[in-house]
Write an enzyme that holds these catalytic residues in place. Structure first.
Site, PDB file in Angstrom:
ATOM      1  N   LYS A  58      53.233  -0.828  73.969  1.00 31.08           N
ATOM      2  CA  LYS A  58      52.156  -1.378  73.126  1.00 31.08           C
ATOM      3  C   LYS A  58      50.866  -0.573  73.336  1.00 31.08           C
ATOM      4  CE  LYS A  58      54.027  -4.508  70.670  1.00 31.08           C
ATOM      5  NZ  LYS A  58      54.054  -4.345  69.207  1.00 31.08           N
ATOM      6  N   TYR A 107      57.528  -2.700  78.114  1.00 29.95           N
ATOM      7  CA  TYR A 107      57.053  -3.290  76.857  1.00 29.95           C
ATOM      8  C   TYR A 107      55.546  -3.082  76.716  1.00 29.95           C
ATOM      9  CZ  TYR A 107      55.259  -6.850  73.725  1.00 29.95           C
ATOM     10  OH  TYR A 107      54.561  -7.496  72.731  1.00 29.95           O
ATOM     11  N   SER A 150      49.355  -6.625  72.219  1.00 27.63           N
ATOM     12  CA  SER A 150      49.668  -7.725  73.141  1.00 27.63           C
ATOM     13  C   SER A 150      48.764  -7.706  74.359  1.00 27.63           C
ATOM     14  CB  SER A 150      51.119  -7.538  73.590  1.00 27.63           C
ATOM     15  OG  SER A 150      51.410  -8.371  74.680  1.00 27.63           O
TER      16      SER A 150
END
Ligand code: UDP
Length: 346
Positions: free
Chosen positions: A149, A145, A121
């Site tokens: 990643k 988050y 991402s």
């Protein structure tokens, strides 16, 4: 030379991008074997190959699926994705996204599966003032988050070097749109993304949209994002599966268009496409939203020959709308949302 698979690929995650990728793999004669514990994926979206129920943290279950289907590459999508929730429950994100990726990589190593393609991402970059972000930009994720990643990418990169795997991390900017046949599409629960929420607000006047901040340093004061059609993302995964690479190589590539659209532009595009007004109000900024997130996508073009072909805002909105308004399709259709929209899985 470690050649890409042309047989069976394990796709972890029967979600939005995973389902579109499974369809694209099938169209290229590759069997997508979808592995999911259905905590947020959709069984109904597994339509182009076998389904294996399991959790990515269960190394034995992953090994068994890899061996059963003679898998020659893994595309790893499964994970938690809501940025806000990652702030509230970072432990869950580290468990599923980091421990899960580690356990999955253990299975990859033990089965000598030669290739891993990772769903990453733009969140790995965090806040930046860059007009277009290249892969070399600093990586300071602004949420747990994004941290998870980046951790996933680094684990894969290190294992590629140590065990002679071929790895790709594909960093999506704003995934949007849907299958052109409206067979699968975006169905996050809860839905937090701008385009589906704008379409819902246009179709149902009782659902107002809130614009999160209009005082950013951007041309119209609202945030700029690089929206990329989910079918373009799917095509990049297929290219990463098929690309010839030496053993031990790893590449992280941005998937975007290089063009940013503001929240107001998106609203205008949805209004124009539907011929209806959207009632929206101005709200405060959403915590952690960077004003501009736009890719420099040139490396993906150079390395994979990939370019977004279907990511014009009008095309994205048209396909997303068709999906949101689909009266009925396929198997396992979920009950319509309160708005009367089709809310079928993907
Ligand atoms: N946005 C908004 N209202 C909404 C949802 C999103 O104004 O109800 C804005 C959000 O602040 C961001 C852009 O739309 O600037 C895209 O947000 P989205 O959640 O779709 O994707 P993100 O960029 O967070 O990955």
């Amino acid at each position: 030379m470690n050649e890409g698979s042309d047989r069976a690929v394990l796709v972890t995650g029967a979600g939005y991008v995973g389902s579109h990728t499974a369809k694209a793999l099938h169209a290229r004669g590759i069997v997508p074997v979808v592995f999911d514990n259905l905590s947020s994926g959709y069984r109904e979206a597994v339509r182009w190959g076998p389904f294996e129920y399991g959790d990515i943290r269960d190394t034995a279950a992953v090994i068994s699926a890899i061996e059963k289907h003679s898998i020659s590459a893994v595309i790893h999508f499964a994970g938690l994705i809501e940025v806000g929730r990652s702030v509230a429950r970072p432990d869950l994100f580290w468990d599923v996204n980091v421990i899960g990726t580690l356990r999955l990589l253990e299975a990859v190593k033990l089965t000598r599966t030669p290739r891993v393609v990772f769903s990453s991402s733009a969140a790995v970059y965090g806040h930046t003032d860059l007009a277009r972000i290249s892969e070399a930009a600093p990586k300071h994720p602004a949420s747990p988050y994004g941290d998870t990643k980046l951790a996933g990418e680094r684990m894969i990169e290190a294992q590629c070097a140590a065990y002679g795997l071929t790895g790709f991390a594909l960093r999506y900017f704003n995934a949007a749109g849907a299958d052109t046949g409206a067979l699968i599409g975006e169905a996050h629960e809860p839905e937090t993304h701008l385009i589906p929420l704008a379409i819902a607000a246009a179709l149902d006047q009782s659902r107002a949209l809130t614009v999160f901040g209009d005082d950013f340093a951007t041309p119209d004061g609202t945030c700029l994002r690089d929206y990329v059609h989910v079918n373009d993302l799917a095509a990049a995964h297929v290219a990463a599966v098929l690309a010839k690479r030496p053993a031990g190589s790893f590449e992280a590539l941005n998937l975007g268009t290089g063009v940013g659209h503001s929240v107001r532009e998106v609203i205008a595009a949805v209004q124009a496409a539907l011929g209806r007004d959207i009632s929206f109000s101005r709200g405060p900024r959403r915590t952690g939203d960077p004003p501009i997130l736009v890719a420099d996508p040139s490396l993906a073009q150079q390395n994979l020959g990939w370019k977004a072909e279907h990511s014009g805002l009008d095309e994205i909105v048209r396909d997303a709308m068709r999906w949101e308004a689909a009266p009925a399709y396929g198997v396992g259709r979920r009950p319509p949302r309160a708005t009367g929209l089709a809310a079928v899985a993907a």
